[in-house]
Design an enzyme around this catalytic site. Structure first.
Site, PDB file in Angstrom:
ATOM      1  N   SER A 132       0.810  -1.215   0.000  1.00 47.92           N
ATOM      2  CA  SER A 132       0.000   0.000   0.000  1.00 47.92           C
ATOM      3  C   SER A 132       0.844   1.266   0.000  1.00 47.92           C
ATOM      4  CB  SER A 132      -0.926   0.013   1.216  1.00 47.92           C
ATOM      5  OG  SER A 132      -1.856  -1.019   1.103  1.00 47.92           O
ATOM      6  N   SER A 197      -1.567   4.290   3.077  1.00 47.29           N
ATOM      7  CA  SER A 197      -2.362   4.961   2.031  1.00 47.29           C
ATOM      8  C   SER A 197      -2.551   6.450   2.327  1.00 47.29           C
ATOM      9  CB  SER A 197      -3.711   4.282   1.828  1.00 47.29           C
ATOM     10  OG  SER A 197      -3.581   2.893   1.757  1.00 47.29           O
ATOM     11  N   GLU A 351     -10.291   6.750   2.005  1.00 48.09           N
ATOM     12  CA  GLU A 351      -9.856   5.353   1.947  1.00 48.09           C
ATOM     13  C   GLU A 351     -10.768   4.453   2.772  1.00 48.09           C
ATOM     14  OE1 GLU A 351      -6.044   2.426   2.774  1.00 48.09           O
ATOM     15  OE2 GLU A 351      -6.505   3.993   4.200  1.00 48.09           O
ATOM     16  N   HIS A 477      -1.149  -9.793  -0.679  1.00 48.21           N
ATOM     17  CA  HIS A 477      -1.794  -9.044  -1.758  1.00 48.21           C
ATOM     18  C   HIS A 477      -1.772  -9.885  -3.029  1.00 48.21           C
ATOM     19  CE1 HIS A 477      -0.529  -5.118   0.451  1.00 48.21           C
ATOM     20  NE2 HIS A 477      -1.461  -5.792   1.078  1.00 48.21           N
TER      21      HIS A 477
HETATM   22 ZN   LIG Z   1      -2.286  -5.020   2.819  1.00 41.61          ZN
END
Ligand SMILES: [Zn+2]
Ligand SMILES: *[C@@H]1O[C@H](CO)[C@@H](O)[C@H](O)[C@H]1NC(C)=O
Ligand SMILES: *[C@@H]1O[C@H](CO)[C@@H](O)[C@H](O)[C@H]1NC(C)=O
Ligand SMILES: *[C@@H]1O[C@H](CO)[C@@H](O)[C@H](O)[C@H]1NC(C)=O
Length: 549
Positions: A132, A197, A351, A477
């Site tokens: 991220s 993020s 987010e 991910h």
């Molecule tokens: Zn993650």
């Protein structure tokens, strides 16, 4: 044809058919658990061909209604669903539909109603599957960088303080660009506001984990490297953000007895944030929970600056939160209400950060629920803004390894077992599973686990971790592209397949805050004005044409 030939031909045809049967048709009949030849949930109209033709024609008609919008986007809102893969979108859509007592598959999440969709490639310059931090740098600063790095280009080494301090390596965010053009800026997240993020909006950190000074090595602190929370409060552009809402109070408060703070420098950054606003003679509010937030929302005069930290750590999952924690939708509502006062417009970053965390723990139920909450926040933003002057982009930073598999019948519980077949081992399996993660699909006895014997699964406990192939403490991910949905001025630019770092450049183009400028950047940018311009040019051309005839 001889009898033998006929027989052979018949055998070949039978073999071909059998082959076609295996590759094309779905369940293997002998494995049927519960013979449902006709699923329970086919809406009667869906059995009629005309229904599908009509709905396709309606889609064509609604597409023909879409006109090119080349207005100047006064406002831009970027929504990121952290870890919201395309599989997550499909599963959350189905979950949302089933929550609302529908069949499920037909449900449409709010951003799926947007007219334009594209695909973004998410890799980092040094990693096939990103994190991220490098992706936040990509979709917020327009620069791809290394894994774990925030707001710095690829000329840095992760964790190197020396390369962080070298200012030519800094990549300013679209939030920074917006401020420099006189726009107001805000950020809203369900994670710690210092998490990777949101940090992409304001921080330059060669290590995403340096959220408070307690995380930064002493030699780096001695060199003058600042932690992420410190950068948010003291540095440009963070100190000029009008709205900061999320979790992460612990990164702002000193580690003293009786406090949940983690800071070792003894500094109370919440106090410092307030002091900065006093010194600049601007109105402000700091809020700790939903009731304080609602007081601000309902006050006659909204403050110019708002800091809301609703949890020591990440905010709680919506399904597990207290009633005094605001929802993402509520945070977005107050953010847009406040930012809309700006005459020059605003940039807002939102987010839905915990979709990712739920996936890392293989908690599919929570991941889908967080996605539905995210969709509600998008709906609120859409209702409060006008597509004539506000560009809304909805995307994700990266995918996850969750899949939706098997051949469950229509309307089957998306969080349940595949209702048509068992595995070849005779054991049932879930529609949702992960390629890797904390709940291995193979048990200690070497056999595949039977989730239908797990009470947490059968009772729909949201803390149930779905099974995965490769055992890993934290599910990882995924590397595939993420979807991008756009609505508003210049939405058409978001179609096709592109690198993720193009997103902020496209938004900046629409908003006239980037290097590239379009014609409507000079005017106030409405279609009416540009139409008048076109009509004038057209008349001149016609006049000249007539003259020369
Ligand atoms: Zn993650
Ligand atoms: C890369 O960063 C280093 C500092 O770590 C700096 O000395 C060097 O000049 C930078 N290179 C470029 C091309 O900016
Ligand atoms: C506060 O500092 C003490 C001593 O360094 C440490 O044991 C404790 O874990 C810290 N608390 C937090 C919340 O980080
Ligand atoms: C502070 O702002 C208020 C209203 O915005 C204004 O009336 C006052 O003069 C300002 N004070 C200073 C010291 O600038």
């Amino acid at each position: 044809m001889s009898r033998l030939q006929t027989l052979l031909l018949a055998q070949v045809v039978a073999a071909l058919c059998a082959h076609a049967d295996v590759s094309v048709s779905t369940p293997k009949p002998k494995k049927v658990l519960d013979t449902i030849m006709e699923p329970k949930f086919i809406p009667p109209e869906e059995k009629i061909g005309l229904h599908w033709k009509r709905s396709a024609i309606n889609t064509i008609r609604s597409k023909l209604q879409v006109t090119i919008n080349e207005n100047k986007a006064k406002n831009g809102i970027l929504f990121i669903g952290d870890g919201m893969s395309v599989a997550t979108i499909m599963a959350a859509r189905t979950y949302g539909g089933q929550l609302a007592q529908g069949i499920g598959e037909e449900n449409i999440l709010e951003f799926e109603k947007f007219p334009i969709t594209g695909l973004a490639r998410t890799y980092c310059i040094d990693a096939q599957v990103p994190d991220s931090a490098c992706t936040a740098t990509s979709y917020l600063t327009g620069v791809k960088t290394k894994y774990g790095v925030i707001g710095l280009d690829g000329n840095v080494t992760r964790g190197s303080c020396y390369s962080q301090l070298y200012e030519k390596n800094w990549a300013p965010s679209i939030g920074h660009w917006a401020l420099e053009h006189g726009l107001d800026v805000g950020l809203v997240t369900t994670t710690r506001v210092t998490h990777a993020s949101p940090a992409g909006m304001y921080a330059h950190s060669s290590e995403r984990n340096w959220e408070s000074d307690a995380d930064v090595p002493d030699e780096c602190l001695a060199m003058g490297c600042e932690d992420i929370a410190h950068q948010l409060v003291f540095n440009e552009p963070g100190r000029r953000f009008k709205i900061i809402l999320g979790g992460g109070r612990q990164e702002f408060l000193p580690n003293v007895t009786g406090s949940t703070g983690r800071r070792l420098d003894g500094v109370d950054l919440i106090e410092k944030w307030q002091k900065d606003k006093v010194e600049r003679n601007v109105s402000y509010a700091y809020v700790n929970d939903k009731s304080e937030l609602m007081k601000v929302y309902n006050s006659d005069e909204l403050p110019e600056y708002l800091l809301g930290l609703f949890h020591d750590d990440h905010m709680a999952y919506h399904l597990k939160s207290s009633s005094n924690q605001p929802t993402l939708e509520e945070m977005v509502e107050i953010a847009i209400k406040m930012l809309s006062k700006s005459t020059k417009g605003y940039f807002l970053f939102v987010e839905g950060g915990r979709i990712d965390h739920a996936h890392h723990d293989s908690l599919a139920h929570l991941a889908l629920d967080e996605t539905v909450e995210y969709s509600k926040a998008v709906k609120k933003a859409k209702e409060m803004t006008n597509e004539e002057d506000t560009l809304i982009v909805v995307s994700s930073d990266h995918a996850h390894t969750m899949t939706v598999a098997g051949y469950p019948s229509r309307g089957n519980d998306i969080l349940g077992l595949v209702d048509t077949t068992n595995g070849d081992d005779g054991i049932p399996y879930t529609t949702i599973s992960y390629a890797n993660g904390k709940a291995p699909s193979i048990g200690a006895d070497g056999k595949r686990v039977d989730v239908s014997l797990h009470q947490m699964f059968t009772s729909r406990n949201p803390d149930y971790s779905y099974p995965s192939l490769v055992p890993l403490d934290s599910e990882t991910h995924g590397g595939e592209d993420v979807a991008v949905f756009a609505s508003g001025p210049w939405q058409h630019l978001f179609t096709s397949s592109y690198e993720q770092n193009v997103i902020p450049h496209l938004m900046a183009y629409a908003m006239c805050i980037g290097d590239e400028q379009h014609a409507n950047c000079k005017s106030s940018g409405t279609n009416i004005q540009s139409s008048i311009l076109y009509i004038s040019i057209f008349s001149i051309v016609i006049t000249i044409g007539l003259y020369y005839n």
